[in-house]
Scaffold this active site. Structure first.
Site, PDB file in Angstrom:
ATOM      1  N   ASP A 228      -2.688  -8.292  13.930  1.00 27.27           N
ATOM      2  CA  ASP A 228      -3.080  -6.940  13.541  1.00 27.27           C
ATOM      3  C   ASP A 228      -1.859  -6.326  12.852  1.00 27.27           C
ATOM      4  O   ASP A 228      -0.721  -6.779  13.042  1.00 27.27           O
ATOM      5  CB  ASP A 228      -3.532  -6.112  14.741  1.00 27.27           C
ATOM      6  CG  ASP A 228      -4.350  -4.891  14.291  1.00 27.27           C
ATOM      7  OD1 ASP A 228      -4.353  -4.591  13.079  1.00 27.27           O
ATOM      8  OD2 ASP A 228      -4.974  -4.231  15.143  1.00 27.27           O
TER       9      ASP A 228
HETATM   10  C1  BGC Z   1      -6.176  -1.786  12.889  1.00 28.85           C
HETATM   11  C2  BGC Z   1      -6.999  -2.898  12.265  1.00 28.85           C
HETATM   12  C3  BGC Z   1      -6.984  -2.750  10.767  1.00 28.85           C
HETATM   13  C4  BGC Z   1      -5.531  -2.826  10.288  1.00 28.85           C
HETATM   14  C5  BGC Z   1      -5.368  -2.711   8.796  1.00 28.85           C
HETATM   15  C6  BGC Z   1      -4.780  -1.732  12.290  1.00 28.85           C
HETATM   16  O1  BGC Z   1      -4.112  -0.589  12.729  1.00 28.85           O
HETATM   17  O2  BGC Z   1      -6.087  -1.988  14.283  1.00 28.85           O
HETATM   18  O3  BGC Z   1      -8.316  -2.847  12.751  1.00 28.85           O
HETATM   19  O4  BGC Z   1      -7.780  -3.730  10.168  1.00 28.85           O
HETATM   20  O5  BGC Z   1      -4.819  -1.753  10.894  1.00 28.85           O
HETATM   21  O6  BGC Z   1      -5.636  -1.427   8.359  1.00 28.85           O
END
Ligand code: BGC
Length: 683
Positions: A228
């Site tokens: 993530d």
């Molecule tokens: C979120 C993800 C997201 C990623 C990119 C993260 O903070 O948890 O779900 O896809 O950011 O924006």
């Protein structure tokens, strides 16, 4: 391709592939013909950023269709809805040059307070898994990769980067892992995204057991694992635990750490090769055609699918559908300024937004009747007596008052959890005052998180839960209110009476860095049903403008410890509609406490008025199994099982028992075994 390309790369180049070039893309290597791969949010529309980048949804993105978010799709109980959304997002991703769309989010809704529940489908793993798999298939049908997230036990936003989800293995296996397992086994997503949180103290992105043993080893996952955004603390530890791609890029820091580890002999180069090979498989998704998509057609699709997602919770004395001549009062700012998605990384720059007010006006104009409007309240501002008084006047002058109530945008988002489940006080006062003045009152709810209906439920004739329906949600609601579309959504999460009645209440959101999953497998309806703590509306509940009869249940054994349930469903009303056949299994067999019942199969069918159809649902061996922590595997306990066809998780329509021979297990006898174990042992 991947092997040949790897052979052409230096250690530095291979290590560079393992973290992003920037916020959204991977490193290209020109001399080896390796293109850059572009990733982008997800999940209910494409969030493509060409300028400044962020993972909070604050700096804007290219216009794209905002489809119904997962909270709504969960209520469709229809994998085709998820698949068609996936395919349409795939087309938009191709047009916008995105190769992997980050989603679907298939975490289980453990607590109704989770601020990000709007991005997740359900409290039930079977429903989440089926919808998640369909979304991935849809994306793949357009040549676009998915990133199934957030693996795993990412069930809250409080301390999301560091909280440890302390959860026993049976609960993980039976509740939190199965949706991921199902998506991996049935749809082989291009990527899986490791969660931010820890699981029993170990960060998901450094969890060898989770990523290498379970995901890759047991489930045979062959795709890439991506972090993530900003979720990697130690790039070498994450690489060894199974993460292939760290996002976003770290301006060369992670690459250097990996190169240094190899050169110093603490990391084997073959681990780098394997991860690089997996990242290279993603280059197969690169498409440079940038073929434009049909925004009009996608808006029409967003409308069609949104109508499948809204849930008619209550409809006393057929308050709905509205009759065409009726004078309507639309009350509530959300009629004019609808909630249709929520904040954070999933926020789409919607191409256009239909408001319920405009959509109602179009219908009313067609029938020469009358529509009045009063905002009633302003979300996020102090209650206004003037707005309330005006709303009551308008309600009194109409035949039907429709109150558009719901969660203000500031009360839910990625990044924080909610602290209560009630509607804002000023909205509750408004509903009560309008209901006292109006001849008939309908409430339309919006918001991605559950809100309770206490304090006003008895005052109103009908409640339509719209959740967040995407950019065409306003038109969908108008069509549903007037009966141009027949509601067919079913709750994908229990609607409790009180927060205190929910399973995770004593343990949410944890303390001192730990959240204890003390309710074990008794999540959502499993809790309400097992503890006889009724929900206001149970999981699976949802009304229609027609009626259905379910009859003739037959359960047939189809092999060792597997079965097929067959029922007849008849549309006994006067209009076409869709019904969801829900099949649960209930048992007390085995050495572990089982939930009162568990959803094991479902099917949504469309029937014309008077039409009758036979529906068959498979119950594979796994539908009867529990996870045995002593044996470390799925076990079907010998004994009696009841197959229940239910209206919802609390209402059994038909049931049939069967006995399964199950797994004969001879547990080892030791000096510590109980007398009972000695006496009942077959030897
Ligand atoms: C979120 C993800 C997201 C990623 C990119 C993260 O903070 O948890 O779900 O896809 O950011 O924006």
């Amino acid at each position: 391709m991947a092997n040949t390309a790897i052979a052409m790369l230096s250690l530095e180049e291979k290590a560079a592939l393992l973290s992003g070039r920037d916020f959204w893309s991977t490193h290209p290597v020109a001399h080896a013909g390796i293109p850059t791969v572009v990733l982008g949010d997800g999940p209910h529309g494409v969030r493509r950023q060409f300028g400044s980048s962020d993972h909070l949804g604050v700096t804007g993105s290219e216009p794209a269709t905002c489809f119904p978010p997962a909270v709504a799709v969960g209520c469709s109980w229809n994998p085709q809805v998820a698949e068609r959304i996936g395919a349409a997002i795939g087309r938009e991703a191709r047009a916008l040059g995105v190769n992997v769309v980050l989603g679907p989010g298939i975490n289980i809704k453990r607590s109704p307070l989770c601020g990000r529940n709007f991005e997740y489908y359900s409290e039930d793993p079977a429903l989440s898994g089926a919808l998640g798999s369909a979304h991935v298939r849809g994306l793949a049908s357009e040549g676009v990769g998915a990133s199934v997230k957030h693996f795993v036990a990412n069930n809250q936003e409080t301390e999301r980067m560091r909280i440890s989800a302390d959860v026993d293995e049976r609960t993980l296996r039976e509740i939190y892992l199965p949706a991921f397992e199902h998506v991996v086994m049935t749809a082989q997503p291009a990527t899986v995204m490791a969660a931010y949180n820890r699981i029993n103290g170990v960060p998901a992105a450094e969890n060898h057991w989770l990523l290498n043993d379970v995901l890759r080893g047991e489930w045979g996952y062959a795709g890439a694992i991506v972090s993530d955004w900003g979720g990697i603390v130690d790039p070498v530890a994450s690489l060894e635990a199974g993460v292939d791609l760290e996002m976003p890029g770290t301006r060369g820091r992670s690459k250097q750490a990996i190169v240094d580890a190899v050169l110093s002999g603490t990391l084997e180069e073959r681990v780098v090769d394997t991860a690089a090979r997996r990242v290279l498989t993603l280059t197969g998704l690169v498409d440079v055609s940038h073929e434009p998509f049909d925004a009009e057609a996608h808006h029409a699709l967003a409308l069609e699918l949104a109508t499948e997602c809204a849930v008619l919770l209550k409809n006393d004395h057929s308050t709905l559908p509205l009759t065409h001549g009726a004078r309507i009062a639309a009350i509530g700012e959300f009629a004019r300024t609808p909630r249709y998605q929520a904040g954070g990384s999933s926020k789409v720059n919607a191409i256009r937004v239909d408001t319920p007010l405009d959509a109602l006006q179009t219908i009313v104009d067609r029938h020469n009747s009358e529509l009045m409007f009063a905002p009633g309240f302003m979300p996020d501002s102090v209650p206004s007596d003037d707005l309330l008084t005006r709303a009551v006047e308008v309600a009194a002058a109409a035949d039907v008052a429709i109150v558009f109530a719901g969660l203000p945008e500031t009360e839910e988002s990625e990044g924080f959890d909610r602290s209560h489940l009630a509607l804002p006080d000023n909205q509750i006062r408004l509903i009560r005052a309008v209901a006292a003045a109006a001849r008939q009152t309908v409430v339309v709810l919006s918001g991605g998180g559950t809100v309770t209906v206490e304090g006003w439920h008895e005052n109103v004739g009908a409640i339509l839960q719209g959740h967040l329906l995407g950019q065409a949600g306003g038109a969908a609601i108008a069509d549903l209110l007037y009966g141009f579309a027949n509601p067919s959504g079913r709750l994908a999460e229990s609607l409790p009476v009180r927060l205190e009645d929910t399973a995770s209440y004593p343990n949410f959101p944890g303390e001192q860095g730990h959240v204890r999953y003390g309710e074990g497998v008794l999540v959502g309806y499993r809790w309400h049903q097992t503890l006889h703590t009724p929900a206001r509306y149970p999981f699976g509940h949802g009304l229609s403008y027609t009626t259905f009869e379910t009859s003739d249940l037959t359960v047939t054994r189809t092999g060792e410890d597997a079965a097929t349930a067959t029922v007849r469903v008849t549309n006994t009303g006067t209009r076409a509609g869709s019904h969801v056949v829900q099949v649960y299994v209930s048992t007390t067999a085995g050495p572990v406490r089982r939930p009162a019942r568990e959803l094991r199969a479902f099917s949504k069918i469309h029937l014309e008025a008077g039409e009758s159809r036979i529906v068959s649902l498979d119950l594979p061996r796994r539908a009867f199994a529990y996870w045995d922590i002593e044996l470390g595997r799925w076990v079907v306990a010998p004994g009696a099982y009841v197959i229940e066809v239910c209206q919802d998780a609390a209402t059994v329509l038909l049931r049939q028992s069967m006995t399964l021979s199950g797994d004969i297990i001879h547990r080892e006898l030791t000096l510590l075994s109980t007398v009972d174990e000695w006496l009942t042992h077959p030897l």
